[in-house]
Design an enzyme around this catalytic site. Structure first.
Site, PDB file in Angstrom:
ATOM      1  N   CYS A   1      -2.755  -3.417 -16.413  1.00  0.00           N
ATOM      2  CA  CYS A   1      -3.604  -2.626 -15.679  1.00  0.00           C
ATOM      3  C   CYS A   1      -3.011  -2.642 -14.190  1.00  0.00           C
ATOM      4  O   CYS A   1      -3.385  -1.888 -13.157  1.00  0.00           O
ATOM      5  CB  CYS A   1      -5.046  -2.588 -15.357  1.00  0.00           C
TER       6      CYS A   1
ATOM      7  N   HIS B   1       0.831  -1.282  -0.112  1.00  0.00           N
ATOM      8  CA  HIS B   1      -0.030  -0.098   0.126  1.00  0.00           C
ATOM      9  C   HIS B   1       0.891   1.323   0.053  1.00  0.00           C
ATOM     10  O   HIS B   1       0.440   2.290  -0.686  1.00  0.00           O
ATOM     11  CB  HIS B   1      -0.958  -0.039   1.359  1.00  0.00           C
TER      12      HIS B   1
END
Length: 547
Positions: free
Chosen positions: A479, A181
């Site tokens: 992606c 993250h």
């Protein structure tokens, strides 16, 4: 002195070193009244923390909004309050909170997988609640007065999401990986970042530093001349990116679409300000993290239409159906407790037991696409076998839309030729594909060397999928976070990928890098990366060829 780690966000930042402040701890002599008072104090403090994080999420976007909202949900979770109640006998609220989180963290760690990933978030919630109980400022990263470099052992996602790129100009952390993250949010914010710096000095011995997010170098107390030279080179790179206006292509005219990842209408309108050719990944589930009940078809239609209207006439929007489960739980699509959620009922698999969720979403996407000027494509996550792709394609084609699937499992990569007999396109999600290929949790710092997108084995799978697309005459995009790395983007083009979708902040740097090289150079870079022994060797070889 210099050290190295894994580069995840290109760029150069230099300045004085700042470090996260010490967390507040429950005092040994914390007063105790009774258990009910302890639980009530915790509940009130947790509610304040959750409200504060939710407010911050409302002013963020992308991954930053996602992690802030997820952390807020953890603070407000009744399960945590239950554990505090078990510790409330004879303990004040800060002490009971600390003990409860210690117990939960031990359980999460033992469970492994997704649960182990949440321990950092759990500790972050503990620190914020304890600070609220003690009436002291929340822990976290200080706000420096001058542009500074942040050193940390690890960063809670909520802390990373709150960084100001004008004040924190670079990040170096000892733990973390390319798909953590911290890395994802740093990329969204455009902050140069290096992770996995195992010998990063976290004491006061380093007063200033330079972080090179392109090479992975961290220079302690750098010479002014070195800082100036690197910053000038970085400024030239940024200038090239700023002047890039698209469309995506190599210097000799080989076309490759450069697209943006989005999650809602506001983010889509911001992304559309970049020279993109559409949205290559619309993460629909992120609009519904707070929903306890399934949104109606009419509500979904309105939400999707806002994104379609933002992209511009003729540009495509690739809508991903709900990627719920694992690290993106949705209350209305909860499949219950699972031993390993990352390998459980997530993504398209939810439609097996809850087919109405997929049908309603597809109805809403089709209605939103009616009259829209965007070219709407639909893909599903977590497809593993051909029959799943065929069933999805029938539903999507029946609504007059282009159908595709995400390649996130090795089985889907191996079956790419067969899957393409049913669908119109493929999109490779490199984050999940890496963790499933290497049997390595992509959020586990100790395994970040395996989930590095430069791993040759991962690139071999991408090459195989891209080749299947070329044989079928159908597009294959990427992606995942790999598409946001300018050098790796050139490798992907050389492997045969036809589109790159990344954070909006990375669009110009990716487009400019691809535009600076020929297609043959991309092919040579791909060969060099494929034949390397490890990610670092691959980076070094490609950098030598392209820079």
């Amino acid at each position: 002195m210099s050290t190295t780690g894994t580069p995840v966000v290109p760029g150069v930042g230099a300045g004085p070193v700042v470090r996260p402040g010490a967390r507040a701890e429950a005092p040994a002599d914390e007063p105790f009244t009774d258990s009910d008072t302890t639980v009530a104090a915790f509940t009130a403090a947790a509610a304040v923390v959750a409200e504060r994080l939710t407010a911050r999420a409302a002013h963020a976007s992308g991954a930053a909004a996602e992690v802030l909202q997820a952390t807020a949900g953890m603070a407000a979770d009744r399960g945590l309050a239950t554990f505090v109640a078990k510790q409330a006998d004879g303990a004040g609220p800060a002490t009971a909170t600390t003990r409860a989180v210690d117990d939960l963290a031990a359980m999460f760690t033992a469970a492994g997988g997704l649960m182990a990933e949440r321990v950092t978030d759990l500790h972050d919630v503990r620190d914020r609640v304890v600070a609220e109980l003690l009436g002291v400022p929340e822990p976290g990263v200080p706000v420096p007065d001058v542009p500074s470099v942040l050193f940390a052992d690890d960063l809670a996602p909520a802390d990373t999401a709150g960084l100001d790129p004008e004040r924190v100009v670079a990040i170096a952390i000892r733990l973390g990986g390319t798909t953590s993250h911290t890395a994802i949010i740093a990329r969204q914010l455009g902050i140069p970042c290096v992770v996995g710096v195992t010998d990063l000095p976290l004491d006061d011995s380093a007063t200033a530093a330079l972080v090179d997010g392109t090479t992975g170098e961290v220079v302690i107390d750098p010479e002014p001349a070195d800082v100036e030279a690197r910053q000038l080179a970085d400024a030239a790179r940024r200038s090239a990116g700023a002047s890039w206006t698209g469309p995506g292509a190599t210097s000799d005219g080989h076309a490759v679409q450069v697209l943006a990842n989005v999650q809602d209408g506001a983010g889509a309108r911001t992304a559309a300000e970049q020279p993109i050719e559409g949205f290559g990944l619309y993460r629909t589930e992120l609009s519904f993290l707070e929903r306890s009940a399934e949104p109606t078809v009419a509500e979904q239609t309105e939400i999707y239409r806002a994104v379609f209207d933002a992209v511009g006439a003729g540009h495509k929007v690739v809508v991903r159906t709900l990627d719920a489960g694992s690290d993106k739980p949705l209350q209305f699509a909860d499949m219950g407790d699972e031993p390993n959620p990352a390998l459980g009922i997530r993504g398209l698999r939810i439609a097996t037991s809850r087919p109405e969720l997929l049908d309603h979403q597809l109805d809403a996407i089709a209605q939103a696409a009616e009259g829209a000027e965007a070219d709407v494509w639909v893909m599903a996550p977590m497809v593993a076998v051909t029959s799943e792709a065929a069933a999805l394609a029938e539903k999507v084609h029946g609504r007059g839309l282009q159908a595709g699937v995400m390649i996130e499992t090795p089985s889907a990569a191996l079956l790419a030729d067969r899957i393409l007999e049913h669908v119109d396109f493929l999109s490779i999600g490199t984050n999940d594909l890496s963790q499933y290929t290497f049997a390595a949790d992509r959020m586990a710092p100790a395994l970040s060397h395996l989930t590095d997108p430069w791993q040759p084995a991962l690139l071999m799978l991408i090459e195989q999928v891209a080749a299947a697309g070329l044989r079928a005459g159908k597009p294959v995009g990427v992606c995942g976070e790999a598409a946001a790395d300018p050098l790796l983007a050139c490798v992907l083009v050389g492997l045969g990928v036809s589109s790159l979708s990344c954070a909006a902040t990375a669009v110009r740097s990716v487009g400019a890098q691809v535009a600076s090289v020929t297609y043959e150079q991309c092919r040579a870079a791909a060969h060099a990366a494929l034949t390397a022994d490890d990610p670092e060797s691959a980076r070094t070889a490609v950098r030598a060829l392209l820079t």
